[in-house]
Write a protein that holds these residues in place. Structure first.
Motif, PDB file in Angstrom:
ATOM      1  N   LEU A 152      -3.265  -1.147   5.948  1.00  0.00           N
ATOM      2  CA  LEU A 152      -1.958  -1.415   6.559  1.00  0.00           C
ATOM      3  C   LEU A 152      -2.100  -1.654   8.057  1.00  0.00           C
ATOM      4  O   LEU A 152      -1.395  -2.496   8.630  1.00  0.00           O
ATOM      5  N   SER A 153      -2.997  -0.932   8.687  1.00  0.00           N
ATOM      6  CA  SER A 153      -3.204  -1.089  10.126  1.00  0.00           C
ATOM      7  C   SER A 153      -3.627  -2.509  10.476  1.00  0.00           C
ATOM      8  O   SER A 153      -3.281  -3.037  11.530  1.00  0.00           O
ATOM      9  N   GLY A 154      -4.362  -3.123   9.568  1.00  0.00           N
ATOM     10  CA  GLY A 154      -4.838  -4.479   9.819  1.00  0.00           C
ATOM     11  C   GLY A 154      -3.870  -5.568   9.413  1.00  0.00           C
ATOM     12  O   GLY A 154      -4.116  -6.752   9.682  1.00  0.00           O
ATOM     13  N   THR A 155      -2.758  -5.203   8.735  1.00  0.00           N
ATOM     14  CA  THR A 155      -1.826  -6.229   8.242  1.00  0.00           C
ATOM     15  C   THR A 155      -0.410  -6.090   8.775  1.00  0.00           C
ATOM     16  O   THR A 155       0.328  -7.074   8.827  1.00  0.00           O
ATOM     17  N   VAL A 156      -0.010  -4.888   9.198  1.00  0.00           N
ATOM     18  CA  VAL A 156       1.363  -4.656   9.630  1.00  0.00           C
ATOM     19  C   VAL A 156       1.567  -5.125  11.072  1.00  0.00           C
ATOM     20  O   VAL A 156       0.720  -4.890  11.949  1.00  0.00           O
ATOM     21  N   ASN A 157       2.694  -5.802  11.307  1.00  0.00           N
ATOM     22  CA  ASN A 157       3.053  -6.240  12.660  1.00  0.00           C
ATOM     23  C   ASN A 157       3.959  -5.209  13.311  1.00  0.00           C
ATOM     24  O   ASN A 157       5.065  -4.956  12.837  1.00  0.00           O
ATOM     25  N   LEU A 200       1.601   4.251  13.418  1.00  0.00           N
ATOM     26  CA  LEU A 200       1.694   3.634  12.087  1.00  0.00           C
ATOM     27  C   LEU A 200       2.430   4.560  11.123  1.00  0.00           C
ATOM     28  O   LEU A 200       3.317   4.126  10.373  1.00  0.00           O
ATOM     29  N   LEU A 201       2.082   5.857  11.156  1.00  0.00           N
ATOM     30  CA  LEU A 201       2.728   6.820  10.259  1.00  0.00           C
ATOM     31  C   LEU A 201       4.209   6.972  10.582  1.00  0.00           C
ATOM     32  O   LEU A 201       5.048   7.095   9.686  1.00  0.00           O
ATOM     33  N   GLN A 202       4.535   6.923  11.880  1.00  0.00           N
ATOM     34  CA  GLN A 202       5.940   7.052  12.269  1.00  0.00           C
ATOM     35  C   GLN A 202       6.750   5.855  11.815  1.00  0.00           C
ATOM     36  O   GLN A 202       7.886   5.991  11.333  1.00  0.00           O
ATOM     37  N   ARG A 203       6.207   4.655  12.030  1.00  0.00           N
ATOM     38  CA  ARG A 203       6.938   3.434  11.691  1.00  0.00           C
ATOM     39  C   ARG A 203       7.081   3.235  10.176  1.00  0.00           C
ATOM     40  O   ARG A 203       8.152   2.851   9.681  1.00  0.00           O
ATOM     41  N   LEU A 204       6.003   3.452   9.424  1.00  0.00           N
ATOM     42  CA  LEU A 204       6.026   3.170   7.968  1.00  0.00           C
ATOM     43  C   LEU A 204       6.514   4.369   7.158  1.00  0.00           C
ATOM     44  O   LEU A 204       7.116   4.190   6.095  1.00  0.00           O
ATOM     45  N   GLY A 205       6.252   5.561   7.647  1.00  0.00           N
ATOM     46  CA  GLY A 205       6.641   6.749   6.901  1.00  0.00           C
ATOM     47  C   GLY A 205       5.549   7.165   5.925  1.00  0.00           C
ATOM     48  O   GLY A 205       4.893   6.326   5.293  1.00  0.00           O
ATOM     49  N   VAL A 206       5.331   8.458   5.822  1.00  0.00           N
ATOM     50  CA  VAL A 206       4.289   9.003   4.948  1.00  0.00           C
ATOM     51  C   VAL A 206       4.562   8.664   3.485  1.00  0.00           C
ATOM     52  O   VAL A 206       3.646   8.380   2.711  1.00  0.00           O
ATOM     53  N   THR A 207       5.852   8.669   3.114  1.00  0.00           N
ATOM     54  CA  THR A 207       6.200   8.405   1.705  1.00  0.00           C
ATOM     55  C   THR A 207       5.742   7.011   1.279  1.00  0.00           C
ATOM     56  O   THR A 207       5.202   6.832   0.177  1.00  0.00           O
ATOM     57  N   ARG A 208       5.947   6.014   2.141  1.00  0.00           N
ATOM     58  CA  ARG A 208       5.534   4.641   1.796  1.00  0.00           C
ATOM     59  C   ARG A 208       4.027   4.559   1.631  1.00  0.00           C
ATOM     60  O   ARG A 208       3.525   3.879   0.732  1.00  0.00           O
ATOM     61  N   ILE A 209       3.314   5.252   2.509  1.00  0.00           N
ATOM     62  CA  ILE A 209       1.854   5.200   2.434  1.00  0.00           C
ATOM     63  C   ILE A 209       1.358   5.914   1.174  1.00  0.00           C
ATOM     64  O   ILE A 209       0.450   5.443   0.480  1.00  0.00           O
ATOM     65  N   LYS A 210       1.989   7.045   0.859  1.00  0.00           N
ATOM     66  CA  LYS A 210       1.624   7.751  -0.376  1.00  0.00           C
ATOM     67  C   LYS A 210       1.887   6.874  -1.604  1.00  0.00           C
ATOM     68  O   LYS A 210       1.077   6.819  -2.534  1.00  0.00           O
ATOM     69  N   ALA A 211       3.040   6.196  -1.595  1.00  0.00           N
ATOM     70  CA  ALA A 211       3.384   5.341  -2.737  1.00  0.00           C
ATOM     71  C   ALA A 211       2.351   4.230  -2.905  1.00  0.00           C
ATOM     72  O   ALA A 211       1.936   3.914  -4.031  1.00  0.00           O
ATOM     73  N   ALA A 212       1.930   3.627  -1.789  1.00  0.00           N
ATOM     74  CA  ALA A 212       0.925   2.565  -1.854  1.00  0.00           C
ATOM     75  C   ALA A 212      -0.399   3.091  -2.387  1.00  0.00           C
ATOM     76  O   ALA A 212      -1.092   2.423  -3.174  1.00  0.00           O
ATOM     77  N   ALA A 213      -0.758   4.313  -1.971  1.00  0.00           N
ATOM     78  CA  ALA A 213      -2.009   4.909  -2.456  1.00  0.00           C
ATOM     79  C   ALA A 213      -1.918   5.232  -3.943  1.00  0.00           C
ATOM     80  O   ALA A 213      -2.868   5.007  -4.713  1.00  0.00           O
ATOM     81  N   LEU A 214      -0.762   5.758  -4.363  1.00  0.00           N
ATOM     82  CA  LEU A 214      -0.584   6.106  -5.782  1.00  0.00           C
ATOM     83  C   LEU A 214      -0.635   4.874  -6.683  1.00  0.00           C
ATOM     84  O   LEU A 214      -1.094   4.958  -7.821  1.00  0.00           O
ATOM     85  N   GLU A 215      -0.149   3.742  -6.196  1.00  0.00           N
ATOM     86  CA  GLU A 215      -0.171   2.519  -7.006  1.00  0.00           C
ATOM     87  C   GLU A 215      -1.590   2.111  -7.360  1.00  0.00           C
ATOM     88  O   GLU A 215      -1.804   1.350  -8.311  1.00  0.00           O
ATOM     89  N   GLU A 216      -2.559   2.587  -6.615  1.00  0.00           N
ATOM     90  CA  GLU A 216      -3.968   2.328  -6.940  1.00  0.00           C
ATOM     91  C   GLU A 216      -4.601   3.530  -7.637  1.00  0.00           C
ATOM     92  O   GLU A 216      -5.422   3.380  -8.548  1.00  0.00           O
TER      93      GLU A 216
END
Length: 465
Positions: free
Chosen positions: A35-40, A54-70
């Motif tokens: 995400l760090s390399g793709t998010v503007n 990055l964590l503040q802007r995207l939120g931990v929940t979104r990052i967890k969801a992206a990780a869980l999808e894999e």
């Protein structure tokens, strides 16, 4: 990876999968890097966004969801492989995604619950010594005469008739016009209604009662050329046009000409005209052999059907949803192909509204078909019944010669032939190890409909050409 198995209904295996802390941490960090390399984010170049921003802007929940999808599909796939489970269809996640997000802590173990369909276990309480009854189909010699007579009728020439009235069997040339009449109790002042398409000029009709609606033909019997009659008739109920079903009608009919059929003689010339045979005797012998074989084959089919119906009474199998859905798919595909071959627009028939209803109605038949095929396969395994490569090759060669002009997938054909031959062998083994009593035709089921008999005769006639 720790995996715990549990047997569930519908031939499912429940899996409780514990993903290691190392993997949960690794996947979480990998998602952050991606995400760090793709998010503007304004004020920062791609790949240079500080982790905390990055964590503040995207939120931990979104990052967890992206990780869980894999994590989820990878974890289930690895668990199935690790446990050497022969899964069919796609695994199903039993844990809710919301619960997984709440419970997911990078660097801590994560437990996922899932289920996979597997091949069902077949419980055959009994498959030898079965007893059943089946109808015996006897060879009917009159069918040969019916076919020959129908062919003679098709080859008949029409000869004008003078000096007598119309009678059953004639061909009448008529003008007619029909109207719907008032039924008893209706308004007497109401006008009669013309029948849509209910008039014609120089219409040729064979004077047989089944050639038109009841009353029309019988009303013409006894008419002389030039005579006009008003003939009462009644549309049957049910009728193709529902608006006319059961309605009384009157047809004004003018008989213009009478013709009668002149049939060809039933001799060797006739046989040569309608078939590849040189003599009538050869043609009759061929038809007799065909119908005798047909009767034998139908009797055997009845025996097999009765035996399999009895077998299913002794079978217990918990079918997985995947197999049922696959069987329904196959049934609907087969139906669609047949309809398409008849020139019907399948897209108009199989609409998004209709398909769910078709699937629901097809389920009982799909379940019975699966029970039959799985039971037959199980008996083949238990009794070590097999087909040889030579048997398959011989049958494939025979079919390729028969359909030489068609483009056939030989690998697919070989697979189908092997399956069919094996099924035949297993059912023959069942017949040899069971008792199927033959009873007179019609004693177990209603007599064959006349329309079906007529269709069979027409098919036989067509095959002479």
């Amino acid at each position: 990876m720790k995996v715990t198995q549990e047997k569930l209904d519908k031939s499912q295996i429940g899996l409780e999968i514990e993903i290691t802390p190392e993997i949960t941490k690794q996947k979480y960090e990998q998602v952050i890097r991606n995400l760090s390399g793709t998010v503007n984010i304004p004020g920062f170049r791609k790949g240079k966004v500080p982790r905390q921003i990055l964590l503040q802007r995207l939120g931990v929940t979104r990052i967890k969801a992206a990780a869980l999808e894999e994590l989820i599909p990878d974890g289930i796939e690895e668990a199935v492989k690790q446990e050497a489970i022969s899964a069919i269809g796609q695994p199903r996640l039993l844990s809710t995604f919301d619960d997984l997000i709440k419970n997911y802590e990078p660097g801590q173990p994560l437990t996922i619950s899932a289920a996979v369909d597997v091949e069902p276990e077949i419980n055959l309480a009994q498959y030898t010594g079965l007893e059943a009854k089946a109808e015996e189909i006897k060879y009917d010699p009159t069918r040969v005469d019916d076919v020959l007579d129908k062919e003679r009728q098709e080859m008949a020439t029409l000869v004008p008739v003078e000096g007598r009235a119309a009678q059953i069997g004639d061909i009448a040339v008529v003008d007619f016009k029909g109207v719907i009449v008032k039924a008893e109790g209706e308004d007497e002042t109401a006008e009669t209604t013309p029948i849509p398409g209910g008039e014609a000029t120089d219409f040729q009709v064979e004077l047989q009662e089944d050639k038109f609606i009841p009353g029309f033909v019988s009303g013409m019997v006894g008419m002389n050329p030039g005579e006009t009659r008003e003939i009462p008739a009644q549309f049957p109920d049910p009728y193709a046009n529902e608006d006319l079903a059961g309605k009384p009608a009157i047809f004004t009919v003018t008989l213009k000409e009478i013709k009668e059929k002149e049939l060809p003689e039933l001799n060797d010339d006739f046989a040569q005209e309608v078939s590849e045979f040189e003599t009538l005797e050869q043609l009759r012998a061929s038809l007799e052999e065909r119908y005798q074989k047909e009767a034998q084959n139908q009797t055997k089919a009845n025996q097999q059907e009765a035996l399999l119906a009895e077998l299913l009474k002794h079978v217990e199998v918990d079918l997985p949803t995947t197999l049922i859905e696959q069987e329904i798919d196959a049934m609907l595909t087969q139906t669609a192909m047949k309809l398409s071959q008849q020139g019907l627009d399948v897209k108009k028939l199989f609409t998004q509204d209709i398909i769910p209803q078709l699937r629901e109605r097809s389920q009982p038949e799909a379940i019975e078909r699966l029970k039959r095929s799985l039971s037959i396969q199980e008996i083949g395994k238990r009794e070590s019944i097999k087909v040889t490569a030579e048997e398959v090759a011989a049958r494939v060669k025979e079919l390729l010669e028969e359909y030489a002009d068609e483009d056939i997938d030989q690998n697919r054909l070989q697979s189908v032939v092997e399956n069919e031959l094996l099924t035949e062998k297993i059912i023959d083994w069942l017949l040899a190890n069971s008792s199927v009593e033959l009873v007179p035709q019609g004693s177990l089921s209603p007599a064959k409909e006349p329309e079906a008999e007529a269709q069979s005769t027409e098919e036989a006639t067509a095959s002479l050409e």
